[in-house]
Design a protein around this motif. Structure first.
Motif, PDB file in Angstrom:
ATOM      1  N   ALA A  15       0.829  -1.214   0.000  1.00 51.14           N
ATOM      2  CA  ALA A  15       0.000   0.000   0.000  1.00 51.14           C
ATOM      3  C   ALA A  15       0.857   1.256   0.000  1.00 51.14           C
ATOM      4  O   ALA A  15       0.544   2.228  -0.702  1.00 51.14           O
ATOM      5  CB  ALA A  15      -0.948  -0.010   1.199  1.00 51.14           C
ATOM      6  N   PHE A  16       1.960   1.272   0.767  1.00 50.67           N
ATOM      7  CA  PHE A  16       2.762   2.497   0.747  1.00 50.67           C
ATOM      8  C   PHE A  16       3.491   2.672  -0.570  1.00 50.67           C
ATOM      9  O   PHE A  16       3.687   3.793  -1.047  1.00 50.67           O
ATOM     10  CB  PHE A  16       3.634   2.681   1.997  1.00 50.67           C
ATOM     11  N   ALA A  17       3.861   1.586  -1.225  1.00 56.72           N
ATOM     12  CA  ALA A  17       4.453   1.701  -2.563  1.00 56.72           C
ATOM     13  C   ALA A  17       3.414   2.201  -3.564  1.00 56.72           C
ATOM     14  O   ALA A  17       3.721   3.029  -4.432  1.00 56.72           O
ATOM     15  CB  ALA A  17       5.021   0.355  -2.999  1.00 56.72           C
ATOM     16  N   PHE A  18       2.182   1.720  -3.440  1.00 60.51           N
ATOM     17  CA  PHE A  18       1.082   2.192  -4.290  1.00 60.51           C
ATOM     18  C   PHE A  18       0.882   3.695  -4.109  1.00 60.51           C
ATOM     19  O   PHE A  18       0.724   4.429  -5.093  1.00 60.51           O
ATOM     20  CB  PHE A  18      -0.200   1.430  -3.937  1.00 60.51           C
ATOM     21  N   CYS A  19       0.896   4.163  -2.863  1.00 58.78           N
ATOM     22  CA  CYS A  19       0.732   5.600  -2.600  1.00 58.78           C
ATOM     23  C   CYS A  19       1.844   6.410  -3.260  1.00 58.78           C
ATOM     24  O   CYS A  19       1.586   7.496  -3.795  1.00 58.78           O
ATOM     25  CB  CYS A  19       0.704   5.869  -1.092  1.00 58.78           C
ATOM     26  N   LEU A  20       3.061   5.893  -3.229  1.00 56.27           N
ATOM     27  CA  LEU A  20       4.161   6.600  -3.903  1.00 56.27           C
ATOM     28  C   LEU A  20       3.923   6.699  -5.403  1.00 56.27           C
ATOM     29  O   LEU A  20       4.171   7.740  -6.024  1.00 56.27           O
ATOM     30  CB  LEU A  20       5.494   5.893  -3.638  1.00 56.27           C
ATOM     31  N   GLY A  21       3.450   5.619  -5.986  1.00 49.53           N
ATOM     32  CA  GLY A  21       3.150   5.629  -7.423  1.00 49.53           C
ATOM     33  C   GLY A  21       2.053   6.612  -7.772  1.00 49.53           C
ATOM     34  O   GLY A  21       2.142   7.333  -8.773  1.00 49.53           O
ATOM     35  N   VAL A  74       5.257  -5.293  -7.599  1.00 44.71           N
ATOM     36  CA  VAL A  74       5.394  -5.611  -9.029  1.00 44.71           C
ATOM     37  C   VAL A  74       4.018  -5.825  -9.645  1.00 44.71           C
ATOM     38  O   VAL A  74       3.717  -5.316 -10.732  1.00 44.71           O
ATOM     39  CB  VAL A  74       6.299  -6.845  -9.239  1.00 44.71           C
ATOM     40  N   LEU A  75       3.154  -6.565  -8.957  1.00 43.34           N
ATOM     41  CA  LEU A  75       1.813  -6.816  -9.488  1.00 43.34           C
ATOM     42  C   LEU A  75       0.997  -5.528  -9.592  1.00 43.34           C
ATOM     43  O   LEU A  75       0.297  -5.311 -10.595  1.00 43.34           O
ATOM     44  CB  LEU A  75       1.085  -7.849  -8.635  1.00 43.34           C
ATOM     45  N   ILE A  76       1.097  -4.661  -8.596  1.00 45.15           N
ATOM     46  CA  ILE A  76       0.413  -3.358  -8.648  1.00 45.15           C
ATOM     47  C   ILE A  76       0.966  -2.542  -9.817  1.00 45.15           C
ATOM     48  O   ILE A  76       0.216  -1.896 -10.550  1.00 45.15           O
ATOM     49  CB  ILE A  76       0.585  -2.585  -7.322  1.00 45.15           C
ATOM     50  N   GLY A  77       2.279  -2.594  -9.993  1.00 45.46           N
ATOM     51  CA  GLY A  77       2.889  -1.872 -11.104  1.00 45.46           C
ATOM     52  C   GLY A  77       2.364  -2.339 -12.441  1.00 45.46           C
ATOM     53  O   GLY A  77       2.065  -1.537 -13.335  1.00 45.46           O
ATOM     54  N   ILE A  78       2.225  -3.643 -12.583  1.00 45.85           N
ATOM     55  CA  ILE A  78       1.744  -4.203 -13.852  1.00 45.85           C
ATOM     56  C   ILE A  78       0.263  -3.901 -14.068  1.00 45.85           C
ATOM     57  O   ILE A  78      -0.139  -3.441 -15.136  1.00 45.85           O
ATOM     58  CB  ILE A  78       2.012  -5.724 -13.903  1.00 45.85           C
ATOM     59  N   TYR A  79      -0.558  -4.149 -13.054  1.00 48.07           N
ATOM     60  CA  TYR A  79      -2.009  -4.044 -13.231  1.00 48.07           C
ATOM     61  C   TYR A  79      -2.561  -2.631 -13.077  1.00 48.07           C
ATOM     62  O   TYR A  79      -3.521  -2.277 -13.763  1.00 48.07           O
ATOM     63  CB  TYR A  79      -2.738  -4.998 -12.285  1.00 48.07           C
ATOM     64  N   GLU A  83       2.836  -1.014 -16.045  1.00 51.97           N
ATOM     65  CA  GLU A  83       4.246  -1.289 -16.292  1.00 51.97           C
ATOM     66  C   GLU A  83       4.356  -2.575 -17.107  1.00 51.97           C
ATOM     67  O   GLU A  83       3.455  -3.417 -17.074  1.00 51.97           O
ATOM     68  CB  GLU A  83       4.991  -1.411 -14.959  1.00 51.97           C
ATOM     69  N   PRO A  84       5.443  -2.747 -17.834  1.00 50.58           N
ATOM     70  CA  PRO A  84       5.555  -3.929 -18.689  1.00 50.58           C
ATOM     71  C   PRO A  84       5.665  -5.228 -17.890  1.00 50.58           C
ATOM     72  O   PRO A  84       6.321  -5.276 -16.851  1.00 50.58           O
ATOM     73  CB  PRO A  84       6.831  -3.678 -19.488  1.00 50.58           C
ATOM     74  N   ALA A  85       5.015  -6.265 -18.378  1.00 44.87           N
ATOM     75  CA  ALA A  85       5.085  -7.600 -17.776  1.00 44.87           C
ATOM     76  C   ALA A  85       5.957  -8.467 -18.677  1.00 44.87           C
ATOM     77  O   ALA A  85       5.487  -9.408 -19.311  1.00 44.87           O
ATOM     78  CB  ALA A  85       3.690  -8.187 -17.625  1.00 44.87           C
ATOM     79  N   THR A  86       7.238  -8.137 -18.719  1.00 41.78           N
ATOM     80  CA  THR A  86       8.154  -8.865 -19.592  1.00 41.78           C
ATOM     81  C   THR A  86       8.464 -10.245 -19.015  1.00 41.78           C
ATOM     82  O   THR A  86       8.280 -10.504 -17.825  1.00 41.78           O
ATOM     83  CB  THR A  86       9.476  -8.093 -19.765  1.00 41.78           C
ATOM     84  N   PHE A  87       8.947 -11.103 -19.862  1.00 43.49           N
ATOM     85  CA  PHE A  87       9.321 -12.446 -19.435  1.00 43.49           C
ATOM     86  C   PHE A  87      10.327 -12.388 -18.294  1.00 43.49           C
ATOM     87  O   PHE A  87      10.171 -13.066 -17.275  1.00 43.49           O
ATOM     88  CB  PHE A  87       9.910 -13.254 -20.611  1.00 43.49           C
TER      89      PHE A  87
END
Length: 112
Positions: A15-21, A74-79, A83-87
């Motif tokens: 949640a705190f990373a989400f708030c930063l984003g 990472v999942l919040i970043g992608i969804y 953000e890219p969901a690269t291999f």
């Protein structure tokens, strides 16, 4: 009970990373609100981590807490932040999860 507290602490780390984003994407007074949310989530996450590690070893607790935070972020970043969901990104986040499980399982390879 302390494992549940530790998992909740990890979710507050996400949640705190989400708030930063969100603060990065916003402007004006809305940015301040996201930073306040960041500080609140950070404080709750730390307090819960301290509480959980009163009965869970600090190495175990910290590894699980950071693992939840890393994977969740990472999942919040992608969804959420598209953000890219690269291999390779998914591969290394999977190896992170596997590594934490491996370490916490107590499996140790002994050398002669």
């Amino acid at each position: 009970m302390n494992w549940i507290i530790l998992i909740i602490a990890g979710l507050f780390e996400v949640a705190f990373a989400f708030c930063l984003g969100k603060a990065k994407e916003s402007s004006g007074v809305e940015t301040v609100y996201w930073y306040v949310g960041f500080l609140i989530c950070l404080g709750i996450s730390m307090v819960l981590l301290v509480k959980a590690t009163q009965s869970i070893p600090i190495g175990t607790g910290y590894a699980v807490w950071t693992g939840i935070g890393a994977v969740g972020t990472v999942l919040i970043g992608i969804y959420v932040f598209k953000e890219p969901a690269t291999f390779w990104r998914l591969f290394f986040i999977t190896t992170l999860i596997a590594s934490i499980i491996w370490i916490e399982s107590g499996f140790v390879v002994k050398s002669d």
